[in-house]
Design an enzyme around this catalytic site. Structure first.
Site, PDB file in Angstrom:
ATOM      1  N   ASP A  51       3.819  -3.210  -2.345  1.00  0.00           N
ATOM      2  CA  ASP A  51       2.705  -2.530  -3.004  1.00  0.00           C
ATOM      3  C   ASP A  51       1.490  -2.422  -2.089  1.00  0.00           C
ATOM      4  O   ASP A  51       1.040  -3.405  -1.502  1.00  0.00           O
ATOM      5  CB  ASP A  51       2.328  -3.276  -4.288  1.00  0.00           C
ATOM      6  CG  ASP A  51       1.401  -2.452  -5.169  1.00  0.00           C
ATOM      7  OD1 ASP A  51       1.533  -1.205  -5.175  1.00  0.00           O
ATOM      8  OD2 ASP A  51       0.552  -3.054  -5.846  1.00  0.00           O
ATOM      9  N   HIS A  52       0.980  -1.192  -1.966  1.00  0.00           N
ATOM     10  CA  HIS A  52      -0.171  -0.892  -1.119  1.00  0.00           C
ATOM     11  C   HIS A  52       0.067  -1.258   0.342  1.00  0.00           C
ATOM     12  O   HIS A  52      -0.852  -1.699   1.049  1.00  0.00           O
ATOM     13  CB  HIS A  52      -1.448  -1.550  -1.671  1.00  0.00           C
ATOM     14  CG  HIS A  52      -1.941  -0.868  -2.918  1.00  0.00           C
ATOM     15  ND1 HIS A  52      -1.332  -1.023  -4.140  1.00  0.00           N
ATOM     16  CD2 HIS A  52      -2.952   0.008  -3.108  1.00  0.00           C
ATOM     17  CE1 HIS A  52      -1.963  -0.278  -5.034  1.00  0.00           C
ATOM     18  NE2 HIS A  52      -2.934   0.365  -4.439  1.00  0.00           N
TER      19      HIS A  52
ATOM     20  N   CYS B 222       7.027  15.561   5.958  1.00  0.00           N
ATOM     21  CA  CYS B 222       7.152  14.104   5.803  1.00  0.00           C
ATOM     22  C   CYS B 222       7.026  13.388   7.147  1.00  0.00           C
ATOM     23  O   CYS B 222       6.952  12.164   7.200  1.00  0.00           O
ATOM     24  CB  CYS B 222       8.484  13.738   5.149  1.00  0.00           C
ATOM     25  SG  CYS B 222       8.590  14.320   3.454  1.00  0.00           S
TER      26      CYS B 222
ATOM     27  N   HIS C 148       1.981   9.590   4.375  1.00  0.00           N
ATOM     28  CA  HIS C 148       1.625  10.027   3.022  1.00  0.00           C
ATOM     29  C   HIS C 148       2.099   8.947   2.059  1.00  0.00           C
ATOM     30  O   HIS C 148       2.829   8.035   2.455  1.00  0.00           O
ATOM     31  CB  HIS C 148       2.289  11.376   2.692  1.00  0.00           C
ATOM     32  CG  HIS C 148       3.781  11.337   2.771  1.00  0.00           C
ATOM     33  ND1 HIS C 148       4.469  11.470   3.948  1.00  0.00           N
ATOM     34  CD2 HIS C 148       4.719  11.135   1.821  1.00  0.00           C
ATOM     35  CE1 HIS C 148       5.764  11.382   3.718  1.00  0.00           C
ATOM     36  NE2 HIS C 148       5.952  11.165   2.437  1.00  0.00           N
TER      37      HIS C 148
ATOM     38  N   GLU D 125      11.250   8.324  -6.068  1.00  0.00           N
ATOM     39  CA  GLU D 125      10.262   8.509  -4.994  1.00  0.00           C
ATOM     40  C   GLU D 125       9.259   9.606  -5.359  1.00  0.00           C
ATOM     41  O   GLU D 125       8.054   9.461  -5.161  1.00  0.00           O
ATOM     42  CB  GLU D 125      10.982   8.857  -3.695  1.00  0.00           C
ATOM     43  CG  GLU D 125      10.067   8.959  -2.488  1.00  0.00           C
ATOM     44  CD  GLU D 125      10.813   9.463  -1.274  1.00  0.00           C
ATOM     45  OE1 GLU D 125      10.824   8.767  -0.262  1.00  0.00           O
ATOM     46  OE2 GLU D 125      11.400  10.565  -1.345  1.00  0.00           O
TER      47      GLU D 125
ATOM     48  N   HIS E   2       4.297   5.940   3.735  1.00  0.00           N
ATOM     49  CA  HIS E   2       5.349   5.949   4.734  1.00  0.00           C
ATOM     50  C   HIS E   2       5.290   7.243   5.531  1.00  0.00           C
ATOM     51  O   HIS E   2       4.542   8.169   5.227  1.00  0.00           O
ATOM     52  CB  HIS E   2       6.739   5.720   4.107  1.00  0.00           C
ATOM     53  CG  HIS E   2       7.363   6.934   3.487  1.00  0.00           C
ATOM     54  ND1 HIS E   2       8.721   7.161   3.483  1.00  0.00           N
ATOM     55  CD2 HIS E   2       6.822   8.001   2.851  1.00  0.00           C
ATOM     56  CE1 HIS E   2       8.975   8.299   2.863  1.00  0.00           C
ATOM     57  NE2 HIS E   2       7.855   8.835   2.469  1.00  0.00           N
TER      58      HIS E   2
ATOM     59  N   HIS F  88       3.504   7.470  -1.923  1.00  0.00           N
ATOM     60  CA  HIS F  88       4.257   7.730  -3.148  1.00  0.00           C
ATOM     61  C   HIS F  88       3.947   6.650  -4.171  1.00  0.00           C
ATOM     62  O   HIS F  88       3.691   5.503  -3.806  1.00  0.00           O
ATOM     63  CB  HIS F  88       5.772   7.705  -2.889  1.00  0.00           C
ATOM     64  CG  HIS F  88       6.252   8.799  -2.004  1.00  0.00           C
ATOM     65  ND1 HIS F  88       6.295  10.120  -2.388  1.00  0.00           N
ATOM     66  CD2 HIS F  88       6.721   8.770  -0.741  1.00  0.00           C
ATOM     67  CE1 HIS F  88       6.769  10.858  -1.408  1.00  0.00           C
ATOM     68  NE2 HIS F  88       7.037  10.063  -0.379  1.00  0.00           N
TER      69      HIS F  88
HETATM   70 NI    NI Z   1       7.701  10.642   1.450  1.00  0.00          NI
END
Ligand code: NI
Length: 142
Positions: A78-79, A35, A41, A122, A16, A43
């Protein structure tokens, strides 16, 4: 009847970027810091889903819960790039917004009144929790 609360943990990995078109690029950078990095990036998210049930058929009800969460949440995110999800077209992909979205998705699929709480981990230090919209108790005010 026993009222038991069960929490199950699920995981998904997603990318995200914290960014909103309502602000200038400079303002985005000031508010969201690294961010807001244009390349995004990732998580390793953990989702904690707490439900209440009466204690009967625990294996069966947990299997149904697993199925619903996997189909509704894990498979969806996911992914993936969260910023590309249609629900985030006009909302920033913050943990606050993500935990509310997951609540809404599960609330629509689970039997009424079963969902108690959703938590989203997160990062090591960031945990978000949502237990649904606040209920007004007692009705009229003032
Ligand atoms: Ni983040």
């Amino acid at each position: 009847m026993h009222q038991i609360h069960v929490t199950r943990r699920y995981r998904f990995c997603a990318a995200h970027r914290l960014h909103t078109d309502h602000l200038t690029p400079k303002e985005n950078q000031v508010i969201f810091g690294k961010c807001n990095n244009p390349n995004g990036h990732g998580h390793n998210y953990a989702v904690l889903v707490t439900v209440r049930h009466d204690g009967s058929d625990e294996a069966g009800s947990l299997a149904r819960l697993d199925h619903i969460v996997n189909e509704t949440v894990v498979r969806r995110f996911d992914h993936q790039d969260l910023n590309g999800d249609k629900e985030f077209a006009h909302r920033t992909t913050t943990g606050e917004n993500l935990v509310k979205l997951i609540w809404d998705l599960l609330e629509a699929k689970l039997p009424s009144g079963q969902l108690e709480k959703v938590g989203v981990i997160e990062t090591r230090d960031n945990y978000f929790e949502y237990a649904g919209p606040a209920q007004l108790i007692g009705g009229a005010r003032g």
